[in-house]
Enzyme design. Structure first.
Site, PDB file in Angstrom:
ATOM      1  N   ASN A  74       0.809  -1.229   0.000  1.00 56.01           N
ATOM      2  CA  ASN A  74       0.000   0.000   0.000  1.00 56.01           C
ATOM      3  C   ASN A  74       0.841   1.276   0.000  1.00 56.01           C
ATOM      4  O   ASN A  74       0.288   2.365  -0.045  1.00 56.01           O
ATOM      5  CB  ASN A  74      -1.000  -0.006   1.167  1.00 56.01           C
ATOM      6  CG  ASN A  74      -0.336  -0.093   2.513  1.00 56.01           C
ATOM      7  OD1 ASN A  74       0.868  -0.328   2.621  1.00 56.01           O
ATOM      8  ND2 ASN A  74      -1.116   0.083   3.566  1.00 56.01           N
ATOM      9  N   ASN A 120      -4.376  -2.103  -3.697  1.00 55.06           N
ATOM     10  CA  ASN A 120      -3.691  -1.054  -2.932  1.00 55.06           C
ATOM     11  C   ASN A 120      -2.384  -0.599  -3.558  1.00 55.06           C
ATOM     12  O   ASN A 120      -2.007   0.578  -3.450  1.00 55.06           O
ATOM     13  CB  ASN A 120      -3.441  -1.515  -1.497  1.00 55.06           C
ATOM     14  CG  ASN A 120      -4.722  -1.613  -0.698  1.00 55.06           C
ATOM     15  OD1 ASN A 120      -5.691  -0.909  -0.965  1.00 55.06           O
ATOM     16  ND2 ASN A 120      -4.752  -2.508   0.272  1.00 55.06           N
TER      17      ASN A 120
END
Length: 195
Positions: A74, A120
């Site tokens: 992420n 992500n």
């Protein structure tokens, strides 16, 4: 063809041996194979949190920068944007290789731009680059069985059956990346989307 900006090929994954064989790490697997094919070695970049391998796709071929962000998925965008700036790579010559829940196992799909589909790593890249127009090589991992949480599914190892085929499909994804660089996105889509 003039020797202009290199191609930045980003394998998305999570660092560390505990994640190495997870579905979420197919991007790292493809980047490792591309480096092996080109005779390149990854090393830590001095400015960003990433492992980088620089060279040429083949002798006399296009310049290539292979990237494995060493942040977690992420946060991948920061290193990618830093390297795109460092190597002066236009966003259209950035290729992200990643796992894709919405593509069936054994299939590849390629596209330029568009949404992130809840991924992500892509979300982080789009945000950090300030642009979504990079190329995506979407490695199909399919949907989780039954009611398994998709987050748990991507962070699990391939099944025994899938592992028997995995090397072949990693090889195929590496072929697709090379074809995008050598011949362009559209011919590559025509070849890989037909199968």
């Amino acid at each position: 063809m003039p020797d202009t900006e290199p191609w930045l090929v980003v394998g998305l994954g999570n660092p560390g041996p505990e994640y190495a064989r997870h579905r979420h790490n197919v991007g790292f697997m493809v980047a490792d194979l591309l480096a092996e094919r080109a005779g390149l070695r990854f090393s830590r970049h001095r400015r960003v949190v990433a492992e980088v391998a620089e060279g040429r796709l083949r002798v006399g071929g296009p310049r290539l920068v292979l990237v494995k962000p060493m942040t977690y998925m992420n946060l991948s965008g920061g290193p990618v944007a830093g390297l795109a700036q460092f190597y002066k790579v236009p966003v259209g010559q950035v290729i992200a290789v990643h796992d894709e829940l919405d593509v069936p196992w054994t299939q590849l799909r390629l596209k330029q731009g568009g949404g992130e589909g809840g991924h992500n790593g892509l979300r982080s890249m789009s945000s950090s680059l300030g642009n979504k127009d990079y190329i995506r090589v979407r490695f199909g991992i399919g949907r989780p069985p039954g009611r398994q949480n998709p987050a748990d599914f991507v962070l699990s190892d391939f099944s025994a059956v899938e592992r028997k085929e995995l090397d072949y499909f990693v090889d195929r994804a590496a072929d697709a990346v090379e074809m995008v660089i050598e011949r362009g996105l559209e011919p590559t889509q025509n070849q890989y989307h037909a199968t």
